[in-house]
Scaffold this motif. Structure first.
Motif, short mmCIF file in Angstrom:
data_model
loop_
_atom_site.label_atom_id
_atom_site.label_comp_id
_atom_site.label_asym_id
_atom_site.label_seq_id
_atom_site.Cartn_x
_atom_site.Cartn_y
_atom_site.Cartn_z
N UNK A 137 2.21 -26.69 0.32
CA UNK A 137 1.63 -26.02 1.49
C UNK A 137 0.29 -26.68 1.86
N UNK A 138 -0.50 -26.99 0.85
CA UNK A 138 -1.78 -27.67 1.07
C UNK A 138 -1.54 -29.05 1.69
N UNK A 139 -0.55 -29.78 1.18
CA UNK A 139 -0.21 -31.10 1.73
C UNK A 139 0.27 -30.99 3.18
N UNK A 140 1.07 -29.98 3.47
CA UNK A 140 1.54 -29.76 4.84
C UNK A 140 0.35 -29.55 5.76
N UNK A 141 -0.56 -28.70 5.36
CA UNK A 141 -1.74 -28.44 6.18
C UNK A 141 -2.58 -29.68 6.40
N UNK A 142 -2.69 -30.51 5.37
CA UNK A 142 -3.52 -31.71 5.45
C UNK A 142 -2.82 -32.85 6.19
#
Length: 169
Positions: A70-75
């Motif tokens: 989820x963090x990677x998607x946001x970034x």
């Protein structure tokens, strides 16, 4: 806690395309104090306790995901997350389409002049032609589920906004 309100899609919303093409689309908005960019919003949204319950269900159908993803998607370091693939994104908004092609999720974070952030969340349900009538429709199943979908959308946006306001990113 700020209210979650129904609103029209902003003119530049990626979800506008679905609305123009005659599909179902909705939009919810809330404002938070402090600055939150798209990356923080996406991470907060997909890592709330409420959404984690959905992630458990998705894992049962082979669409598992993690907080790290989820963090990677946001970034912007990942284009797939659980049941969705990024269809379009820029520095303020992201549009994801599910693996079946029937639904889309859209998130946008926009700064408020003078401070704060407007958080938007919307969905699209792609209509298809009814083989019996030839008319385009989202189908009986979605018509029945629409009330629950609207409630769940508000709950997801509220959970993400609370997470961002608490600084729990």
């Amino acid at each position: 806690m700020p209210a979650i309100e129904t609103c029209s899609l902003p003119a530049d919303a990626f979800l506008q395309r679905y609305l123009r093409e005659g599909h179902y689309a909705d939009c919810y908005i809330t404002a938070i104090t402090g600055d939150a960019g798209l990356a923080q919003y996406v991470e907060a949204f997909y890592t709330t306790a409420l959404f984690k319950a959905e992630r458990v269900v998705l894992a049962m159908i082979g669409r598992s995901s993690t907080d790290h993803q989820a963090r990677q998607l946001g970034a912007g370091a990942r284009d797939r997350f659980a049941a969705w693939a990024v269809e379009q994104r820029d520095d303020r908004q992201i549009l994801l389409r599910d693996f079946s092609g029937h639904t889309c999720s859209w998130l946008m974070a926009a700064p408020i002049p003078g401070g704060g952030t407007q958080l938007y969340f919307g969905s699209a349900v792609v209509a298809s032609a009814d083989p019996r009538t030839g008319r385009s429709s989202i189908g009986t199943r979605w018509q029945v589920l629409l009330g629950l979908h609207k409630l769940y959308s508000r709950m997801l946006l509220r959970a993400a906004s609370r997470r961002l306001m608490a600084g729990d990113r």
